[in-house]
Scaffold this active site. Structure first.
Site, PDB file in Angstrom:
ATOM      1  N   HIS A  42       4.370  -4.796 -56.485  1.00 61.92           N
ATOM      2  CA  HIS A  42       5.104  -4.503 -57.709  1.00 61.92           C
ATOM      3  C   HIS A  42       4.925  -5.702 -58.625  1.00 61.92           C
ATOM      4  CE1 HIS A  42       8.002  -1.556 -55.478  1.00 61.92           C
ATOM      5  NE2 HIS A  42       6.820  -1.025 -55.734  1.00 61.92           N
ATOM      6  N   HIS A  83      13.039  -0.580 -49.287  1.00 65.00           N
ATOM      7  CA  HIS A  83      13.731  -1.856 -49.115  1.00 65.00           C
ATOM      8  C   HIS A  83      14.220  -1.915 -47.673  1.00 65.00           C
ATOM      9  CE1 HIS A  83      14.768  -1.866 -53.711  1.00 65.00           C
ATOM     10  NE2 HIS A  83      13.474  -1.917 -53.464  1.00 65.00           N
ATOM     11  N   HIS A  87      14.254  -7.723 -63.451  1.00 61.13           N
ATOM     12  CA  HIS A  87      12.862  -7.628 -63.886  1.00 61.13           C
ATOM     13  C   HIS A  87      12.725  -7.913 -65.382  1.00 61.13           C
ATOM     14  CE1 HIS A  87      11.767  -4.695 -60.357  1.00 61.13           C
ATOM     15  NE2 HIS A  87      12.434  -5.763 -59.958  1.00 61.13           N
ATOM     16  N   ASP A 126       6.807  -7.696 -54.240  1.00 58.76           N
ATOM     17  CA  ASP A 126       7.299  -7.626 -55.615  1.00 58.76           C
ATOM     18  C   ASP A 126       7.353  -9.054 -56.147  1.00 58.76           C
ATOM     19  OD1 ASP A 126       9.309  -7.790 -57.765  1.00 58.76           O
ATOM     20  OD2 ASP A 126       9.729  -5.683 -57.318  1.00 58.76           O
ATOM     21  N   GLU A 137       9.211  -3.533 -48.510  1.00 60.07           N
ATOM     22  CA  GLU A 137       9.203  -4.339 -49.737  1.00 60.07           C
ATOM     23  C   GLU A 137      10.016  -5.619 -49.546  1.00 60.07           C
ATOM     24  OE1 GLU A 137      10.579  -3.904 -54.427  1.00 60.07           O
ATOM     25  OE2 GLU A 137      10.240  -2.112 -53.206  1.00 60.07           O
ATOM     26  N   TYR A 150      17.375   4.640 -52.850  1.00 53.86           N
ATOM     27  CA  TYR A 150      18.072   3.351 -52.823  1.00 53.86           C
ATOM     28  C   TYR A 150      19.270   3.362 -51.867  1.00 53.86           C
ATOM     29  CZ  TYR A 150      15.503   2.133 -57.103  1.00 53.86           C
ATOM     30  OH  TYR A 150      14.526   1.850 -58.021  1.00 53.86           O
ATOM     31  N   HIS A 197      10.890 -10.282 -57.151  1.00 59.35           N
ATOM     32  CA  HIS A 197      11.707 -10.540 -55.967  1.00 59.35           C
ATOM     33  C   HIS A 197      11.282 -11.840 -55.287  1.00 59.35           C
ATOM     34  CE1 HIS A 197      12.531  -5.921 -55.435  1.00 59.35           C
ATOM     35  NE2 HIS A 197      12.979  -6.394 -56.583  1.00 59.35           N
ATOM     36  N   HIS A 249       8.364   5.720 -53.471  1.00 56.57           N
ATOM     37  CA  HIS A 249       9.499   4.866 -53.103  1.00 56.57           C
ATOM     38  C   HIS A 249      10.624   5.748 -52.575  1.00 56.57           C
ATOM     39  CE1 HIS A 249      12.474   1.704 -53.204  1.00 56.57           C
ATOM     40  NE2 HIS A 249      11.660   0.856 -53.811  1.00 56.57           N
ATOM     41  N   GLU A 266       7.071  -2.260 -62.609  1.00 53.48           N
ATOM     42  CA  GLU A 266       8.447  -1.777 -62.717  1.00 53.48           C
ATOM     43  C   GLU A 266       9.135  -2.595 -63.815  1.00 53.48           C
ATOM     44  OE1 GLU A 266       9.598  -0.608 -58.165  1.00 53.48           O
ATOM     45  OE2 GLU A 266       9.710  -2.712 -58.735  1.00 53.48           O
ATOM     46  N   ASP A 271      17.973 -10.168 -58.698  1.00 51.99           N
ATOM     47  CA  ASP A 271      16.874  -9.243 -58.991  1.00 51.99           C
ATOM     48  C   ASP A 271      17.007  -8.704 -60.412  1.00 51.99           C
ATOM     49  OD1 ASP A 271      14.859  -7.382 -58.969  1.00 51.99           O
ATOM     50  OD2 ASP A 271      15.872  -5.977 -57.626  1.00 51.99           O
ATOM     51  N   ARG A 318      19.153   8.679 -55.961  1.00 52.70           N
ATOM     52  CA  ARG A 318      20.566   8.309 -55.820  1.00 52.70           C
ATOM     53  C   ARG A 318      21.384   9.406 -55.134  1.00 52.70           C
ATOM     54  NH1 ARG A 318      20.782   3.522 -58.216  1.00 52.70           N
ATOM     55  NH2 ARG A 318      19.398   3.089 -59.969  1.00 52.70           N
TER      56      ARG A 318
END
Length: 285
Positions: free
Chosen positions: A216, A109, A231, A179, A145, A72, A182, A69, A261, A229, A37
């Site tokens: 994922h 992403h 999970h 994923d 992804e 974001y 997703h 990964h 995840e 989204d 982040r």
């Protein structure tokens, strides 16, 4: 052979990610190589690199079993030039960090058009962003992804992934990560073995399994086709257990990191053990 693991914390040092993966009997893992982040991070030190490589060697993790990964914050399809350049620079840094760590994959992403440019223009920008990063690095594959399609995020259709790949010059260094949450939220059904067959037949036709470099494995709190989204733990959500059993019994998913995840890290070891057990269970009718 299936490589099964989770996205583990690298808090306290990157080497700890390998240690934490081993603690849950994972045969794969994902991690962030920097704070996901924040835009900037201190360069990797020789000590950090050496300790990470030593931990991976100790616990028998090769680069084929590790799916890092990126941040974001990065948007490789950003409609504003200045912001696009900032994202591209950050992505190159992420790729270079993987290269330094001896990692061969970087999951990301794809990007968002922010309602300011067309999907086609955004997809072209993403492909060009990948080309720039590949030109400045060696040995690391950019792994796109699929997304749930929240907001203006692209990558929720297999056709989006195919279009990005089509625009990448070095096809040997681009791949995809699917994923399951997703995909389900984007309208690809996975609730039964028959629906799994249909969804992945579509994937094979549109993208191709040769580009599948990771997955994922997430159940979904979100509903089918909701473009949301959220999970869930395996078997607890709207996808259910059958999809994950089906994946475990299909050799097209061998040799790539299969990463949890799911929302409860306390049961990752149980989920990994369950996934491993499904490889030898009687096939789903």
């Amino acid at each position: 052979m299936k490589y099964i693991g989770a996205h583990v914390s690298a808090a306290g040092g990157l080497a700890n990610a390998a240690i934490r993966a081993a603690e849950i009997d994972a045969t794969a893992f994902a991690l962030f190589t920097k704070n996901q982040r924040q835009w900037r991070a201190a360069p990797l030190t020789t000590q950090t690199i050496d300790e990470f490589k030593a931990a991976c060697e100790k616990y028998h993790y090769t680069s084929a079993q590790i799916l890092p990964h990126d941040s974001y914050l990065i948007n490789l399809g950003h409609p504003v030039t200045e912001a696009l350049e900032k994202s591209r620079d950050a992505f190159i840094d992420e790729m270079q960090r993987c290269e330094q760590l001896g990692l061969s994959l970087l999951n990301f992403h794809p990007g968002s058009h922010l309602m300011q440019i067309s999907e086609e223009d955004c997809l072209a920008r993403i492909a060009e962003s990948i080309n720039i990063a590949l030109d400045k690095t060696q040995g690391v594959t950019a792994v796109i992804e699929n997304t749930a399609g929240q907001g203006s995020n692209l990558g929720f259709k297999f056709e989006h992934l195919a279009a990005i790949i089509d625009g990448v010059e070095d096809k040997s260094r681009v791949g995809v990560c699917i994923d399951t949450c997703h995909a389900f939220a984007a309208g690809y059904d996975l609730r039964t073995p028959a629906e799994c067959e249909k969804t992945f037949a579509d994937f094979a036709r549109t993208v191709g399994f040769k580009y599948l470099r990771g997955m994922h494995l997430n159940d979904a709190k979100s509903t089918f086709g909701s473009r949301v989204d959220r999970h869930h733990s395996l078997g607890e959500g709207n996808i259910g257990h059958d999809a994950f059993r089906w994946i475990m019994q299909d050799d097209r998913f061998d040799g790539i990191p299969l990463i949890l995840e799911t929302i409860n890290p306390d049961i990752w070891a149980e989920e990994i053990a369950w996934l491993k057990a499904q490889q030898t269970e009687k096939a789903v009718a």
